[in-house]
Design a protein around this motif. Structure first.
Motif, PDB file in Angstrom:
ATOM      1  N   TYR A  15      -1.751   0.941  -4.565  1.00  0.00           N
ATOM      2  CA  TYR A  15      -0.985  -0.106  -4.244  1.00  0.00           C
ATOM      3  C   TYR A  15      -0.133  -0.385  -5.549  1.00  0.00           C
ATOM      4  O   TYR A  15      -0.046  -0.331  -6.493  1.00  0.00           O
ATOM      5  CB  TYR A  15      -1.847  -1.503  -4.206  1.00  0.00           C
ATOM      6  N   LYS A  18       0.838  -1.304  -0.187  1.00  0.00           N
ATOM      7  CA  LYS A  18       0.152  -0.033   0.107  1.00  0.00           C
ATOM      8  C   LYS A  18       0.917   1.201   0.005  1.00  0.00           C
ATOM      9  O   LYS A  18       1.907   1.445   0.858  1.00  0.00           O
ATOM     10  CB  LYS A  18      -1.223  -0.080   1.299  1.00  0.00           C
ATOM     11  N   GLU A  38      -6.151  -8.413  -1.585  1.00  0.00           N
ATOM     12  CA  GLU A  38      -6.056  -7.229  -0.538  1.00  0.00           C
ATOM     13  C   GLU A  38      -7.319  -7.141   0.124  1.00  0.00           C
ATOM     14  O   GLU A  38      -8.382  -6.911  -0.719  1.00  0.00           O
ATOM     15  CB  GLU A  38      -5.596  -6.039  -1.392  1.00  0.00           C
TER      16      GLU A  38
END
Length: 370
Positions: free
Chosen positions: A367, A37, A334
């Protein structure tokens, strides 16, 4: 975040060989965690719960990336520097009609990249607006007045894609797909064709840009609320190639890559089809809830999916050179906690970075590949 044992068991069901191997599942796990991230981008307003409510335009020559998401009658636009340290915000209040005297709820905003120009296209309850890429000048407006709505349904436009050398296709709630002929510059944009194979509201349109697709090769796919997909070949006259029947739920997002149609559905499944024949090649149990966004990185074949279950998944697509089968590998998971994902896009053609937004989330999460 590493996939759970249960995830490994359901990550992929191959139709051509009956399922992935244990060795393949381990390889998928080893590749998980390949994105980290980065600093998020704050928005002036949150994003609405619309399908595909995020568009990204990378501008490598300017060392910038543009982001756009919809909130009501406003488009949140942000330009970010390549180093991620500098941001510029703008809110585009879309006006309807040549006089720009009223506004309506926007259903989608997307950049359309053609060889000769880039346009920011907005769809709404009243019509279709096309702007220069930075949103500074409206170059075209098309009203939906006069089009017949389906019984019991309001008229609106939704689903945007650029295809061929000079076409932008936009879907409508009546099931019609409007094909606009885009000049290399100026505002002399014309409606050149209307595609009428669908009988339900268009949800999304996917395209693969190529100079001139060979005869029989598809470069456009359209999806509707009933789950039906139609595959097309663009040109002076668009040619219908195949119709993929509904599977019992809405197809909310669709993409086209290397002759493969990737479609995301309300049951959380991603289904992969041969574009030229409509044959189902693979089915991925990707999410526990409704898939709201898909994206494909054209240079790598990575597939990005985001859903109401708060998860974003990255997949790798390819073809077996010996058999021609479509192969899928799970690359990354994620979780955006307590967030209903409504937009997910790669930030470059390689798929080495992606961005995500969610319902009532006043930021764009980014990301980058490690």
């Amino acid at each position: 975040m590493r996939p759970s044992p249960a995830w490994r068991q359901r990550v992929l069901r191959r139709l051509h060989d009956g399922g992935g191997s244990e060795q393949g599942a381990r390889a998928q796990e080893r590749r998980a965690g390949m994105f980290r991230k980065e600093k998020s981008i704050l928005l002036k307003d949150s994003s609405l719960a619309l399908y595909n409510n995020l568009s990204v335009l990378p501008l490598p020559t300017k060392q910038l990336t543009y982001f756009a998401s919809v909130h009501g009658s406003t488009v949140n636009m942000v330009s970010a520097s390549a180093d991620g340290l500098s941001f510029s915000h703008r809110q585009l209040q879309a006006k309807e009609g040549s006089l720009g005297v009223s506004s309506s709820i926007i259903t989608q905003a997307s950049w359309c990249v053609l060889p000769s120009r880039v346009l920011l296209v907005l769809t709404s309850e009243k019509g279709i607006q096309m702007y220069e890429s930075d949103g500074s000048i409206m170059v075209y407006w098309h009203s939906l007045d006069g089009m017949e709505a389906l019984p019991g349904q309001a008229m609106f436009a939704r689903g945007i894609a650029a295809t061929g050398q000079r076409f932008v296709c936009v879907g409508t709630s009546s099931g019609a797909v409007l094909v606009f002929n885009i000049p290399s510059k100026g505002a002399n944009i014309t409606l050149s064709e209307v595609l009428e194979e669908h009988r339900a509201a268009i949800t999304d349109i996917g395209a693969e840009l190529c100079e001139q697709p060979p005869e029989g090769i598809a470069d456009l796919v359209t999806a509707d609320d009933s789950g039906v997909l139609c595959v097309w070949r663009s040109g002076e006259e668009f040619k219908w190639i195949a119709k993929i029947p509904a599977t019992g739920c809405t197809c909310s997002s669709v993409k086209l890559w290397n002759g493969v149609v990737a479609a995301g559905y309300g049951d959380g499944q991603i289904r992969l089809y041969e574009a030229t024949s409509g044959t189902l090649r693979a089915e991925i149990a990707a999410h526990a809830r409704w898939i709201c966004a898909l994206d494909l990185a054209p240079l790598s074949g990575k597939l990005l999916s985001g859903a109401e279950d708060s998860f974003v998944q990255v997949w790798g697509l390819g073809r077996n050179l010996d058999t021609g089968d479509i192969e899928v590998e799970h690359c990354h998971t994620e979780c955006v906690a307590d967030t209903q994902i409504c937009g997910a896009c790669f930030c470059n053609p390689e798929g080495s970075a992606f961005a995500v937004t969610g319902y009532e989330l006043s930021e764009i999460l980014r990301y980058t590949q490690v």
